[in-house]
Enzyme design. Structure first.
Site, PDB file in Angstrom:
ATOM      1  N   ARG A   1       0.821  -1.214   0.000  1.00 58.83           N
ATOM      2  CA  ARG A   1       0.000   0.000   0.000  1.00 58.83           C
ATOM      3  C   ARG A   1       0.854   1.263   0.000  1.00 58.83           C
ATOM      4  O   ARG A   1       0.498   2.264  -0.626  1.00 58.83           O
ATOM      5  CB  ARG A   1      -0.953  -0.011   1.201  1.00 58.83           C
ATOM      6  CG  ARG A   1      -2.162  -0.912   0.988  1.00 58.83           C
ATOM      7  CD  ARG A   1      -3.148  -0.843   2.130  1.00 58.83           C
ATOM      8  NE  ARG A   1      -4.387  -1.532   1.759  1.00 58.83           N
ATOM      9  CZ  ARG A   1      -5.371  -1.817   2.605  1.00 58.83           C
ATOM     10  NH1 ARG A   1      -5.249  -1.466   3.884  1.00 58.83           N
ATOM     11  NH2 ARG A   1      -6.466  -2.432   2.204  1.00 58.83           N
TER      12      ARG A   1
ATOM     13  N   LYS B   1     -19.158 -18.675   0.403  1.00 55.17           N
ATOM     14  CA  LYS B   1     -20.613 -18.579   0.584  1.00 55.17           C
ATOM     15  C   LYS B   1     -21.256 -17.612  -0.394  1.00 55.17           C
ATOM     16  O   LYS B   1     -20.705 -16.570  -0.712  1.00 55.17           O
ATOM     17  CB  LYS B   1     -20.928 -18.116   2.011  1.00 55.17           C
ATOM     18  CG  LYS B   1     -20.400 -19.043   3.097  1.00 55.17           C
ATOM     19  CD  LYS B   1     -20.709 -18.482   4.475  1.00 55.17           C
ATOM     20  CE  LYS B   1     -20.209 -19.404   5.577  1.00 55.17           C
ATOM     21  NZ  LYS B   1     -20.523 -18.869   6.920  1.00 55.17           N
TER      22      LYS B   1
ATOM     23  N   GLY C   1      -9.257  -9.782  -0.991  1.00 55.19           N
ATOM     24  CA  GLY C   1      -8.105 -10.332  -0.301  1.00 55.19           C
ATOM     25  C   GLY C   1      -7.676 -11.705  -0.755  1.00 55.19           C
ATOM     26  O   GLY C   1      -6.497 -11.938  -1.069  1.00 55.19           O
TER      27      GLY C   1
ATOM     28  N   GLY D   1     -12.983  -4.316   0.783  1.00 54.49           N
ATOM     29  CA  GLY D   1     -14.406  -4.024   0.903  1.00 54.49           C
ATOM     30  C   GLY D   1     -14.915  -3.028  -0.114  1.00 54.49           C
ATOM     31  O   GLY D   1     -16.019  -3.168  -0.639  1.00 54.49           O
TER      32      GLY D   1
END
Length: 399
Positions: free
Chosen positions: A37, A199, A356, A379
């Site tokens: 980053r 999921k 990720g 996110g």
């Protein structure tokens, strides 16, 4: 996507520029253990400094919950940032507002770089408090948001402050928005999306948005098991959300109506235990032993997926096809990733990936630098794929 201003639209010489960055980097023994980053942020900071601005970097770090915490201090990150800036000195202020910040900025010379202490030491940051944003805004002349990874949060340093100062996107934010716009909002078709993971319950919004945006949707991982179960396939002891079968059938019906082809595995690598080197076998998807679990896609599926990718112009990727972290169940993910990378390098596809697990899988495959763009935003990347308007991005729009 509405237009947004960039560094090309402002003159920063002699000005104090507040840069919202994401310095929330992993640490080990008090030192930064992954500088990705920081390295990605460096071009924006270097450009501003070289143009004669006082560069003031703001960021959150950890979860101090509105209280000062030594373990969540940005001081060691400031030292690591200096390395990413090829040794350019980086000063540090003991607070992000008030006298400590103001005096540190006053002492900064044009071309200098300063890191302010953790924004989240103040509870008002996460509350998107306008007065706190004003306390930040008085420190500078111009606001640059270079933290797409924090753009899905309506916080004082990402949303409210952009209403108080002239605001533009930094180079990293610009790259991210351009890549995502080209891949999802204005793509060259056909478009294929790979969506994997454990999921479907956590990715219903993403899947719902994807089927209206892409031409082909490849499903992998535990998520694919739930769709197969919904089609009446016995998936043995595989990870499966049986209570989501109706949701899966609804998504398949909507995909068919919108002309989106859903691609599920035709064969699988199965094992009785999830452990490295576990005895395994490849079986047709309708021949999974009742005491075995699917841990990767098989060779027939890999062949079908590579053939599908050969016929598209744009590839979006979020989530692995199998349990790539455990040998030998990363074969499918790695094979498809390398094929997409090869096509990208030949100029045949535009490839954008994020999340990720996805970034980790591409790194393991050795292709994380061979896609058109790999987002480290987590996110924010997922919410963009879900079609949500990100507060930090909306605040930069010019209309």
């Amino acid at each position: 996507m509405s237009a947004f201003k960039t560094l090309d639209d402002v003159d920063v010489a002699g000005k104090t520029v507040l840069v919202r960055a994401d310095l929330n980097v992993p640490m080990s023994d008090g030192k930064v253990s992954d500088t990705t980053r920081l390295d990605r942020l460096a071009p924006t900071l270097t450009e501003l400094a070289d143009k004669g601005a006082k560069v003031v970097v703001m960021s959150h770090f950890g979860r101090p919950k509105g209280k000062r915490s030594e373990k969540d201090s940005l001081r060691p990150v400031a030292a690591a940032l200096s390395v990413s800036l090829d040794g350019r000195p980086v000063s540090f202020a003991e607070d992000c507002i008030g006298a400590p910040a103001a005096s540190a900025i006053e002492a900064l010379t044009p071309g200098g770089v300063l890191v302010l202490e953790n924004l989240r030491f103040h509870a008002e940051e996460e509350a998107n408090d306008v007065e706190f944003a004003r306390s930040l805004s008085v420190l500078g002349d111009l606001y640059v948001n270079d933290a797409f990874s924090a753009a899905h949060r309506a916080h004082a340093s990402t949303e409210a402050i952009a209403r108080l100062l002239p605001s533009v996107a930094g180079r990293l934010m610009e790259q991210e928005l351009t890549a995502l716009t080209n891949a999802l909002e204005k793509p060259e078709r056909p478009v294929l999306a790979v969506v994997g993971g454990a999921k479907i319950s956590t990715k219903l919004d993403l899947l719902g948005n994807m089927i209206g945006k892409v031409d082909m949707l490849v499903l992998g991982g535990g998520m694919a098991n739930t769709f197969l179960h919904a089609k009446g396939v016995d998936v043995g002891t595989s990870l499966c959300e049986s209570d989501m079968a109706d949701a899966a059938r609804d998504i398949m019906a909507r995909a068919e109506k919108s002309g989106c082809r859903i691609i599920l595995p035709s064969d699988a690598v199965v094992a009785r235990k999830l452990e490295a080197g576990a005895p395994n076998e490849t079986v047709a998807i309708d021949a999974i032993p009742s005491d075995a679990m699917m841990l990767d896609v098989g060779p027939d599926t890999i062949a079908a997926l590579t053939a599908a990718v050969d016929g598209v112009k744009t590839v979006l990727w979020n989530g692995p096809l199998g349990v790539f972290e455990v040998e030998p169940f990363g074969t499918g993910t790695f094979a498809l990733a390398r094929h997409v990378a090869e096509l990208t390098e030949k100029g045949r596809v535009l490839s954008v990936a994020g999340g990720g697990d996805t970034v980790a899988a591409l790194s393991r495959a050795g292709v994380d630098d061979r896609f058109t763009y790999v987002s480290s935003a987590g996110g924010a990347f997922l919410e963009w794929l879900e079609g949500k308007d990100l507060p930090g991005v909306a605040a930069l729009k010019t209309d």
